[in-house]
Motif scaffolding. Structure first.
Motif, PDB file in Angstrom:
ATOM      1  N   GLU A 117      -6.598   8.425   7.050  1.00  0.00           N
ATOM      2  CA  GLU A 117      -5.229   8.067   6.706  1.00  0.00           C
ATOM      3  C   GLU A 117      -4.379   8.198   7.965  1.00  0.00           C
ATOM      4  OE1 GLU A 117      -3.846   9.400   2.555  1.00  0.00           O
ATOM      5  OE2 GLU A 117      -5.408  10.844   3.098  1.00  0.00           O
TER       6      GLU A 117
ATOM      7  N   SER B  97      -2.654   7.345   1.683  1.00  0.00           N
ATOM      8  CA  SER B  97      -1.416   7.011   2.390  1.00  0.00           C
ATOM      9  C   SER B  97      -1.760   6.244   3.662  1.00  0.00           C
ATOM     10  CB  SER B  97      -0.639   8.285   2.737  1.00  0.00           C
ATOM     11  OG  SER B  97       0.535   7.966   3.458  1.00  0.00           O
ATOM     12  N   HIS B  98      -1.576   4.945   3.623  1.00  0.00           N
ATOM     13  CA  HIS B  98      -1.860   4.063   4.758  1.00  0.00           C
ATOM     14  C   HIS B  98      -3.243   4.347   5.355  1.00  0.00           C
ATOM     15  CE1 HIS B  98       2.172   2.385   4.680  1.00  0.00           C
ATOM     16  NE2 HIS B  98       2.632   3.611   4.554  1.00  0.00           N
TER      17      HIS B  98
ATOM     18  N   GLY C 290      -1.547   9.166   8.623  1.00  0.00           N
ATOM     19  CA  GLY C 290      -0.790  10.403   8.792  1.00  0.00           C
ATOM     20  C   GLY C 290      -1.584  11.542   9.379  1.00  0.00           C
TER      21      GLY C 290
ATOM     22  N   ASP D 104      -3.547  -1.246   3.085  1.00  0.00           N
ATOM     23  CA  ASP D 104      -2.538  -0.520   3.861  1.00  0.00           C
ATOM     24  C   ASP D 104      -1.213  -0.497   3.099  1.00  0.00           C
ATOM     25  OD1 ASP D 104      -0.997   0.703   5.751  1.00  0.00           O
ATOM     26  OD2 ASP D 104      -1.162  -0.863   7.257  1.00  0.00           O
ATOM     27  N   GLN D 105      -0.979   0.606   2.409  1.00  0.00           N
ATOM     28  CA  GLN D 105       0.298   0.838   1.744  1.00  0.00           C
ATOM     29  C   GLN D 105       0.431   2.339   1.486  1.00  0.00           C
ATOM     30  OE1 GLN D 105      -0.512  -1.814  -1.558  1.00  0.00           O
ATOM     31  NE2 GLN D 105      -0.808  -0.103  -2.968  1.00  0.00           N
ATOM     32  N   ARG D 106       1.590   2.733   0.990  1.00  0.00           N
ATOM     33  CA  ARG D 106       1.869   4.169   0.877  1.00  0.00           C
ATOM     34  C   ARG D 106       0.985   4.840  -0.163  1.00  0.00           C
ATOM     35  NH1 ARG D 106       7.938   5.965  -0.226  1.00  0.00           N
ATOM     36  NH2 ARG D 106       7.456   5.001  -2.236  1.00  0.00           N
ATOM     37  N   ARG D 107       0.764   4.208  -1.286  1.00  0.00           N
ATOM     38  CA  ARG D 107      -0.196   4.709  -2.275  1.00  0.00           C
ATOM     39  C   ARG D 107      -1.249   3.629  -2.439  1.00  0.00           C
ATOM     40  NH1 ARG D 107       0.198   9.051  -5.010  1.00  0.00           N
ATOM     41  NH2 ARG D 107      -1.008   8.188  -6.759  1.00  0.00           N
TER      42      ARG D 107
END
Length: 370
Positions: free
Chosen positions: A58, A41-42, A60, A357-360
């Motif tokens: 990540e 995740s990112h 998050g 860099d993306q959510r998945r």
């Protein structure tokens, strides 16, 4: 540069993170693009342990530990609390230069407080799957609200000094002021102390950790292995992304000097000015550079001495040829994949490793096809 397999298949691999290899023909080398792992995740930063295992941050707040093939992913405990607001979160990761003797892992992150958040750097000892004795070494004050321009790359020089980039936090005029840490390169000892030869130690009201200033949002940093210099790349506003060679006490101009423009159109300032450093290279229009690598391994011999820069906005990997202090050629790689490339690192095997860099998001390896 072209993908040998159909673009539609490559797009599915990019989206799904399928761990199969695609073959790419570039100007100098034919190479394979392999997704080693997916589902981050990112992700933001990547570091290799001496045994080939990898640490991946990540945004998050999670620090991942993977084996050399991207498998057996575990979460490293003992990381700090982070402010996950817009661009903020858990960001870069690097190792102490003498990691095998003193296994310190350094993390940069957006640190929360009642006054807002700030770019911070801390370190902990890696013990199995845990960071112990975590300590905060640096906080880029003042704290402020919002989630913009944390900078946050790190590198050690050949003398063991730690360099940290900070962004202007959207308050660009403060990049020219020395009473704050916005838009600066910070130089510290490995345990967070101020070196006794930092350039502004004797200047009243200057923050003693500042090494250079006048920067907007540097998100790539390397120690050049031949010269020992610290090189950075940084985001401009609308154009004027830059590569700069960092020197003590130097002013890199932002926002007085820039090739970029206001997002609503007008120029911000001149492109050059006496007393301020011109960039080694700039991109106008912007590519949004993030991640930086100097290639010196043997597996891609024609790439030796080249720079690699990840592009977020124009979704490619830039290969730059530098001759006598000038970028003389640029090639765009992987521009068909649609990847926002956040980090690029040379691995111990001589391959290049990319974070998207993306959510998945995938972890990607570029290795020779032949």
């Amino acid at each position: 540069m072209r993908l040998v397999l159909p673009l539609a298949i490559a797009a599915l691999v990019a989206a799904a993170g399928i761990a199969s290899a695609q073959t790419v023909d570039s100007e100098e080398h034919r190479f394979q693009v392999q997704v080693l792992a997916e589902g981050f995740s990112h992700p933001w930063g990547l570091a290799f342990l001496p045994d080939g295992r990898m640490l991946v941050t990540e945004r998050g707040g999670r620090l991942n530990l993977l084996d050399a093939n991207g498998n057996n992913r575990r979460t490293v405990e003992g990381t700090p609390s982070v402010a996950t607001e817009n661009q903020g979160g858990l960001l870069d990761v690097i190792l102490h230069p003498d990691f095998e003797e003193t296994p310190w892992v350094y993390l940069s992150y957006a640190r929360p407080s009642s006054e807002g958040n700030a770019t911070a750097v801390g370190r902990g000892l890696l013990d199995g799957e845990q960071l112990t004795d975590f300590e905060v070494l640096f906080v880029a004050t003042p704290y402020t609200g919002g989630g913009r321009h944390f900078g946050s790359r790190m590198a050690f020089d050949e003398d063991g000094y730690l360099y940290i980039s900070t962004g202007d936090r959207g308050q660009r005029d403060r990049s020219q002021e020395l009473d704050n840490h916005y838009g600066k390169i910070i130089r510290l000892t490995d345990d967070g102390q101020i070196p006794d030869d930092n350039p502004f130690l004797d200047q009243r009201d200057a923050q003693p950790g500042i090494y250079s200033y006048g920067l907007r949002n540097p998100q790539g940093m390397i120690r050049h292995p031949e010269t020992g210099e610290i090189w950075i790349n940084e985001h401009g506003p609308r154009g004027g992304d830059e590569i700069n060679i960092i020197g003590p006490g130097l002013n890199y101009g932002w926002p007085k000097v820039t090739h970029g423009r206001e997002y609503h159109g007008p120029r911000i300032g001149p492109e050059s000015m006496d007393g301020m450093e011109d960039p080694l290279h700039h991109w106008t229009p912007s590519i949004a550079p993030s991640g930086f690598a100097y290639y010196d391994a043997d597996v891609f011999p024609a790439w030796q001495g080249n720079l690699f820069v990840g592009a977020l906005a124009q979704t490619h990997l830039a290969r730059l040829v530098v001759d006598n202090g000038e970028v003389v050629h640029e090639e765009r790689l992987l521009d068909d994949a649609g990847w926002r490339i956040r980090d690029v690192r040379q691995g111990p095997d001589g391959a290049l490793y990319l974070l998207v860099d993306q959510r998945r998001a995938p972890l990607v390896r570029l290795s020779p096809a032949d």
